[in-house]
Structure formats: structure tokens, C-alpha cells
Design a protein around this motif. Sequence first.
Motif, PDB file in Angstrom:
ATOM      1  N   THR A 169      -8.787  12.935   0.946  1.00  0.00           N
ATOM      2  CA  THR A 169      -9.461  12.853  -0.351  1.00  0.00           C
ATOM      3  C   THR A 169      -8.487  12.620  -1.502  1.00  0.00           C
ATOM      4  N   LEU A 170      -7.188  12.740  -1.234  1.00  0.00           N
ATOM      5  CA  LEU A 170      -6.201  12.439  -2.278  1.00  0.00           C
ATOM      6  C   LEU A 170      -6.068  10.940  -2.517  1.00  0.00           C
ATOM      7  N   LEU A 171      -6.650  10.131  -1.634  1.00  0.00           N
ATOM      8  CA  LEU A 171      -6.742   8.676  -1.795  1.00  0.00           C
ATOM      9  C   LEU A 171      -5.383   7.988  -1.776  1.00  0.00           C
ATOM     10  N   TRP A 172      -4.446   8.510  -1.000  1.00  0.00           N
ATOM     11  CA  TRP A 172      -3.139   7.864  -0.905  1.00  0.00           C
ATOM     12  C   TRP A 172      -3.256   6.457  -0.335  1.00  0.00           C
ATOM     13  N   ALA A 173      -4.184   6.258   0.589  1.00  0.00           N
ATOM     14  CA  ALA A 173      -4.347   4.925   1.182  1.00  0.00           C
ATOM     15  C   ALA A 173      -4.731   3.900   0.120  1.00  0.00           C
ATOM     16  N   ASP A 174      -5.546   4.318  -0.860  1.00  0.00           N
ATOM     17  CA  ASP A 174      -5.953   3.402  -1.926  1.00  0.00           C
ATOM     18  C   ASP A 174      -4.799   3.086  -2.869  1.00  0.00           C
ATOM     19  N   ILE A 175      -3.818   3.983  -2.952  1.00  0.00           N
ATOM     20  CA  ILE A 175      -2.634   3.718  -3.766  1.00  0.00           C
ATOM     21  C   ILE A 175      -1.702   2.738  -3.053  1.00  0.00           C
ATOM     22  N   VAL A 176      -1.581   2.888  -1.758  1.00  0.00           N
ATOM     23  CA  VAL A 176      -0.677   2.027  -0.991  1.00  0.00           C
ATOM     24  C   VAL A 176      -1.242   0.619  -0.810  1.00  0.00           C
ATOM     25  N   LEU A 177      -2.572   0.490  -0.796  1.00  0.00           N
ATOM     26  CA  LEU A 177      -3.193  -0.804  -0.526  1.00  0.00           C
ATOM     27  C   LEU A 177      -2.696  -1.922  -1.452  1.00  0.00           C
ATOM     28  N   PRO A 178      -2.715  -1.757  -2.784  1.00  0.00           N
ATOM     29  CA  PRO A 178      -2.203  -2.843  -3.638  1.00  0.00           C
ATOM     30  C   PRO A 178      -0.715  -3.112  -3.418  1.00  0.00           C
ATOM     31  N   LEU A 179       0.065  -2.083  -3.082  1.00  0.00           N
ATOM     32  CA  LEU A 179       1.492  -2.279  -2.830  1.00  0.00           C
ATOM     33  C   LEU A 179       1.699  -3.141  -1.590  1.00  0.00           C
ATOM     34  N   LEU A 180       0.900  -2.888  -0.562  1.00  0.00           N
ATOM     35  CA  LEU A 180       0.969  -3.719   0.643  1.00  0.00           C
ATOM     36  C   LEU A 180       0.522  -5.146   0.344  1.00  0.00           C
ATOM     37  N   ALA A 181      -0.559  -5.267  -0.434  1.00  0.00           N
ATOM     38  CA  ALA A 181      -1.082  -6.594  -0.760  1.00  0.00           C
ATOM     39  C   ALA A 181      -0.091  -7.404  -1.590  1.00  0.00           C
ATOM     40  N   ALA A 182       0.764  -6.700  -2.341  1.00  0.00           N
ATOM     41  CA  ALA A 182       1.784  -7.388  -3.138  1.00  0.00           C
ATOM     42  C   ALA A 182       2.976  -7.823  -2.293  1.00  0.00           C
ATOM     43  N   LYS A 183       2.940  -7.479  -0.993  1.00  0.00           N
ATOM     44  CA  LYS A 183       3.962  -7.880  -0.016  1.00  0.00           C
ATOM     45  C   LYS A 183       5.331  -7.284  -0.349  1.00  0.00           C
ATOM     46  N   MET A 184       5.327  -5.987  -0.611  1.00  0.00           N
ATOM     47  CA  MET A 184       6.569  -5.265  -0.854  1.00  0.00           C
ATOM     48  C   MET A 184       7.242  -4.899   0.465  1.00  0.00           C
ATOM     49  N   ALA A 185       8.555  -4.742   0.380  1.00  0.00           N
ATOM     50  CA  ALA A 185       9.299  -4.233   1.528  1.00  0.00           C
ATOM     51  C   ALA A 185       8.957  -2.768   1.749  1.00  0.00           C
ATOM     52  N   ARG A 186       9.124  -2.283   2.970  1.00  0.00           N
ATOM     53  CA  ARG A 186       8.742  -0.919   3.340  1.00  0.00           C
ATOM     54  C   ARG A 186       9.408   0.129   2.463  1.00  0.00           C
ATOM     55  N   ASP A 187      10.727   0.046   2.245  1.00  0.00           N
ATOM     56  CA  ASP A 187      11.396   1.060   1.433  1.00  0.00           C
ATOM     57  C   ASP A 187      10.985   0.963  -0.026  1.00  0.00           C
ATOM     58  N   HIS A 188      10.658  -0.253  -0.506  1.00  0.00           N
ATOM     59  CA  HIS A 188      10.177  -0.406  -1.877  1.00  0.00           C
ATOM     60  C   HIS A 188       8.788   0.213  -2.034  1.00  0.00           C
TER      61      HIS A 188
END
Length: 692
Positions: A116-135
Motif C-alpha cells: 500500500t506504500l505504492l513503491w511500485a508506482d514510484i519505480v514505474l516511471p523511472l523504469l519507463a525512462a530507461k534508467m540504469a539500475r543503480d540510478h
Amino acid sequence: MSLDDEDGTWLLALESALHEGVDDQELIGITRGRLLPEEHRAEIWYTCLGGKSKLSNFTQFDEIFDLQEQGLIRADSKALVDKIGNEEEDKVSVVSDIESIFTHYCKTRHLKYDSTLLWADIVLPLLAAKMARDHIYICFEEILEKYIPRESGLGGSVYHLLRLILLYHDPKLSTFLDSRKITPDLYATSWLRSLFSAVCSLDASMALWDIYFQERDPFFIIFLSLVILVNARDQVLEMKNESREQIIATLSGIPAGLSIDDVSDFCSLARYYIIKTPSTFRKDFSTAVFGSVYMGHGDTCNRVGDLPLSQALCLPVAADEIIDTCDMLQGAPDDIEQVRFFLVDCRPSDQYNAGHLPNAFHLDSSLMLQHPTSFQTAVQGLFMAQRQAVASETPGCGQHLCFIGSGREQEDQYVHMVVASFLQRNTQYVSLAKGGYHALHDILVHNINESLSDHDSKHCLVCAPDNQSHSSEPADQEDFSVTSKQQPSFMNKFSSLSSVFKMRSVEMKEKLVEYITNPNGEGMTVDRHVSSQDRGKLYRNHGDVFSVGYDDDDGVPSGYDGRDNSPLEVVKISQWLKKPDVISSFSCHQVKENGYMYKCHLLLMDTLLFVIRESETKSGEGHVTARRTLASIVKITSKKRHPDLITFKYGTTSPEGDVTISDMDRFLIPKASEATKVIKEQIMKQMESAKT
């Protein structure tokens, strides 16, 4: 150098800056609130979130997945990857990366994972922006610890703050939601926990984050939420017969309609509200709302003065902000948006007479219980004085009411009753001075006699605390006065205010005293800006006037929403746009002084400028809310930070060149420079035609 969107100059500057590796400040100076190119988004987000200067221990992750909630973390990670739609051969790797990020963060912060903290929703745009894993990890960590409220569950301090700010700007909507026991944590939790990514489309979320991270303001999310609420007010208020659950569901889902095209205006309005809100809350509540996750969850982090934040009557304003605002507004142009206070000193008359700020209107709070009729008359006098002061541009007098008590519980209980009565009237922009007169006195103590009017150290209860107030009678009516302010240096903020006020306010005070002693107005010849009898007549066909409005029942100004009650002409928008005499038209949003925003069209004709507001109920129809002659436009202004927020000022120009402003409109216009250029050219043509 001017960076223009149309010729792409800013993109060239951005390319060069990224190649040279400039710092985040220079980068933000180039992007300046723009939506970012997709190919550079990941790098700019990473820079704006401090990635280049932040050390991370993610590389030290031991790759041991043994948390009690590990199964849930893995399931959420897989669900997230399924949303993105990666190729099958990439999915396992991406799932592993996400699981590593969540697991390592929980271990280093000693937290229990919760979907319910919605961490997945925070990571989703970061993944979609094609960031490196450590970034991704660094950005995820920065977002959680800088931009997500640390207590975002039911009853969290951020929701109490959002309610206070909503109450400040839209008391009617706030009161309605309170009456249905609908608190912000019931509809805004997903907004604040995910920076809207849990409710908006991915494209809209990424566009919003483009601007969000450039703002570098954790409180920006509160004002974005405020914009959502204010623009949904009519829809919500019409749901008075709906169930509480239906209202909550409607509110929760409103951001889902946000599109990429809406994002710029959305953020511009949030900035507008920030400027129009006292800033004390930033210092007072920064720790309570956005403090480190390592801090304890004690009641002391949630307090303002001696009361829990949840019990605050209205938005508090610190004494130093009241005084600093005076200093900031010294010589400030009229079109500079700032909070301009109208100070209301609610202490007993004997305390007021022993020293007060020279720009404070006196309203004895004891009148409310002892002499209710006199109190109501005094309140009407207060609003009359405020209108006069604002209309005459009296220094330091504005639309934001700040009530000042003594700082002593025995008197301030009455002050709180007075403030509550104004809030019950749905009066906009109501705040309360923290610590009251005592706090102001402490700041000005080194130059007290020059800074305060009529200061008498023998009778001043701060200088002589053993003295007690003996005032039991209502304040003498001639004590009710309005004053103005100028801004000297910090230790002598008010040293020259008395003389300035006396020069500017003698006539106003005489009118005010006459009004209070003769409220029926017999024999009065008072110059007025707007009165309840004038409403819909004085400015008929000139749109809405930026002034304090009136309550229809008792004539007392309240939270007037800037709408004219006179009948509006209903038109077919498409037909008007095709009229042969229309030179040009512009689709935009009209922004009212109270922050309400309405979709509308500006139609430029040979000698007229029409404002047609789109109907909220019938598609394709609109209402003609204003017909402005081009000759009445005396000034068109915008602000450097908000170039699309355009203000049209109307009035007259004397033969000597003196300009008198009688009305104004404010619009958010895409590509505003083009629109204003066309309008100015037509004004010039009309002027040339008039000469010949």
C-alpha cells in the motif's frame, strides 16, 4: 539569452549543457519548467534528484532475499514488469532489479515492505525512462526521503496541512467536506504516496515529474492536490445528495483525467497558489511532513504553537513573516503577486491603546459576546476599510486577513471565536498570527517605541506583565481604525509607518468612524469600490471584479468566488469562432483571484475583446462573461516565472498620462506571447485609426 520553444534554441542549449556536464542549477535554468525530451529525461531526472552528488550503498547489496515479505515483494515486482511490457527475455532481469531495490531499501532502513506504500508506482516511471539500475535506486531513495510525506497513512500530518491550505483558499469546499467527514487522507493518499503516478496515466505522470523535479519543492505536491480540489469544487458541491463513499471515490479518481497537455497549466496554477499562501508552514511543518524516516513518530512533530496540527483552527502565520512581508513589499509593483496582509488586532481596547502595529485594524473580540450587534457593525466596518485600503492601494493592505491576539490564553479564546465566525462565513484568506502581539513585540523590542503606535511601556502587558486587562466594556467606536504600512529595515520595520499611515488614512478613518456610528449611511458621501447593491450593476458586462465579495443574506463580505450572478448570454462557441468580424481567437483558462480556473475562449474583434467561458454542463456551448473594449486595456503583463499567465488591466488614462485601473482579468494562454502580440497590434491599429 532568450530560450524560445518555437525555434528550438533551448534544446540546443540543453544538448550543449548535458555534453559539458553542467550542474543541476544551470540545467534547471535551461529547462525552466518545460516538458523534457524523451531521450534526455533519465539524465535530467537523475541530475535534478541529486544523483551526481549522492553516494549510494546499493552496490554493496548482498543479493540475499530473505525478508519475511519477500514473496510479496517478488509478486509486486512481477506485476510491475507486466505493466511495462518488456520482452520475455528481459523480464527476469528487470524483476530481479526491482526486487533488489525494494529488498535493499527495506534492509538498510529497517522497514517492513507494504504494497500500500505504492513503491511500485514510484519505480514505474523511472523504469519507463530507461534508467540504469543503480540510478533507479538513487532516484527511488531520493523521492521517498525528500518528496513523499513520511507519515502518509490515515491521520498523517500532511493531510491536516492540506486541509488547512484548502480552508485558506476555498473555505466553502473545505467546510462541505468537513460536514461530510471527508478528510484528505480518504481521497488523496494515492496522490501523495506516488506523486500522482498511481492515478495518472504513465505519459501524464512522466510529464508531471519533468516539471516536478525541477521545482525542488517537497510541498509542491500539496499545491498540486489543492489545484485538483479547487477545480473540482463545483462538481463536488453538487454532490450534496450523494453518499460519502461516492464523493470520496469521485475525488480520488479526478487526477486520472489529467493529460500531457494539461500538465503545464496544472503546475502553473500550483505555483500561483504557492505565491498566494503565507509561507510559515514551510518552516513549521517541514520536519513533521517531510522529515527523515529515521525520526520518531511523536506528537511533538505534529504541533503548531501549543495545539496539535490536527486541531489548528486555521493557517498560522509567524510574526517574522508578517514583518518580513512588509519589507518585501516595499516599492513592489502592483502586478507582483505576494501575500498582502490586512492585519486585524483583536485584543481588548486597553491593550490596543497601550501599543499596536500602526497598520492594524482594531476589532475588540470581546464585543462578539458582550455586544453582538456592535460586533456585526464593526465587522462590516472592517470589510469596508479593507475594500477602501485595497482600492486606494494603501501600502501593506491586502485581501489576506491575519488576526492578532494577545498571546495570552484568557483573551485569545475570544479571538479564536472571532476567527471561527469569519470561517463560518466562508471568508477566504483567513490566518492567525502565531504568538499574537507578544511575538510581534519580541521581534520589535529593540526599537519598540518607533516601531509600534501609541506604545506605553507602563500599560503594555508585554513590558509590564503584572498589569491585567480591566476592559470589560466594548471598545470605543472611534478606536476602530484601519492603517497602512511601509517597510523599513528589520529592527525598525515600522518606525516610519505611523506618519505614512496618518497621511494616507485620515480621510478613510473619518469615513470608517462615520460608517460604524451611522451604518445606515444617512448623510454619508463615501467613495466606494463595490457594494452589495452594486453587484452585477457597476461592472455589468465587464466580467468579474477582483474585490472582496458580499454574502447575499446580510451584506457582509464573505468568500465570494468571483462570479457574477447576473444572467449570462448563452452562445454556440463554434458559431462565434466563425464570425467574420473575429480577427483571432485563443483557447485558454481564465484564472480568478481566488484560484478557480475556467476553460474559455478569447475572441479578438476590431474594437472588442470577448471572453466566452465554456459551459460545464453542455458541450459546445458557452457564456459571454465579458465584453472588453480594446481602448479600455491600459496594461498587459506577465511574469518571468509564469510567462503564460497573462494579466489584462482595464481603466482610463488621463491627459497627463496618469493611469487609473478599474478592473482586470487573468488568463493562462498557451503560447501567450503570440496572443498578446496580436492583441497589442490590434490595439495599436485602433489607436492609429482613432487619430486619423
